[in-house]
Design an enzyme around this catalytic site. Structure first.
Site, PDB file in Angstrom:
ATOM      1  N   THR A 136       0.813  -1.214   0.000  1.00  0.00           N
ATOM      2  CA  THR A 136       0.000   0.000   0.000  1.00  0.00           C
ATOM      3  C   THR A 136       0.850   1.270   0.000  1.00  0.00           C
ATOM      4  OG1 THR A 136      -0.185   0.005   2.416  1.00  0.00           O
ATOM      5  CG2 THR A 136      -1.881  -1.177   1.188  1.00  0.00           C
ATOM      6  N   ASP A 137       0.207   2.366  -0.380  1.00  0.00           N
ATOM      7  CA  ASP A 137       0.869   3.671  -0.363  1.00  0.00           C
ATOM      8  C   ASP A 137       0.440   4.445   0.884  1.00  0.00           C
ATOM      9  OD1 ASP A 137      -1.694   4.623  -0.888  1.00  0.00           O
ATOM     10  OD2 ASP A 137      -1.278   5.093  -2.985  1.00  0.00           O
ATOM     11  N   MET A 138       0.796   5.712   0.955  1.00  0.00           N
ATOM     12  CA  MET A 138       0.483   6.511   2.141  1.00  0.00           C
ATOM     13  C   MET A 138      -1.019   6.686   2.366  1.00  0.00           C
ATOM     14  SD  MET A 138       3.519   9.326   2.251  1.00  0.00           S
ATOM     15  CE  MET A 138       2.886  10.027   3.760  1.00  0.00           C
TER      16      MET A 138
END
Length: 128
Positions: A14-16
């Protein structure tokens, strides 16, 4: 025939914003194709020893919905068409019945010199 591979979304995917980073969908569909190859009795190491490997020539991708941490996803892989030199595969990444990602992938074979070569006869026969 549609091949299915179940995968789980991990934190590292996942990203931020907490959604699957877009490039990871390409990793997911690569895993789907690799498992399709294996489940259909092809040995990529033996192919490599014979001087032939699979290579992605083109990907047409649509990102439709986000996946999130801990989602269980299914990568569906279906062969659309096969010629002497290439295989077109349709792939979906789904959460339940929702399609999150859709791709059309063109796969070719290359020889030791890096030049295109015919798909092995076993591959062409298997999908016809």
């Amino acid at each position: 025939m549609t091949h299915k591979l179940t995968i789980r979304v991990y934190y590292e995917d996942t990203d931020m914003a907490g959604i699957v980073y877009y490039a990871n969908y390409l990793r997911y569909i690569e895993r789907g194709r690799s498992e399709w190859v294996r489940d259909n009795g092809m040995d990529q190491n033996a192919m490599k020893a014979d001087g032939v490997v699979f290579a992605v020539r083109r990907v047409e991708a649509d990102y439709l919905m986000p996946a999130h941490l801990d989602d269980e996803l299914v990568v569906e892989t279906t062969v659309q068409s096969v010629t002497a030199a290439r295989m077109m595969m349709e792939q979906h990444v789904k959460r339940g019945e929702e399609i999150l990602f859709h791709a059309i992938v063109t796969v070719v074979c290359i020889g030791e010199s890096g030049q295109p070569t015919r798909l092995p006869a076993k591959v062409r026969q298997m999908v016809h």
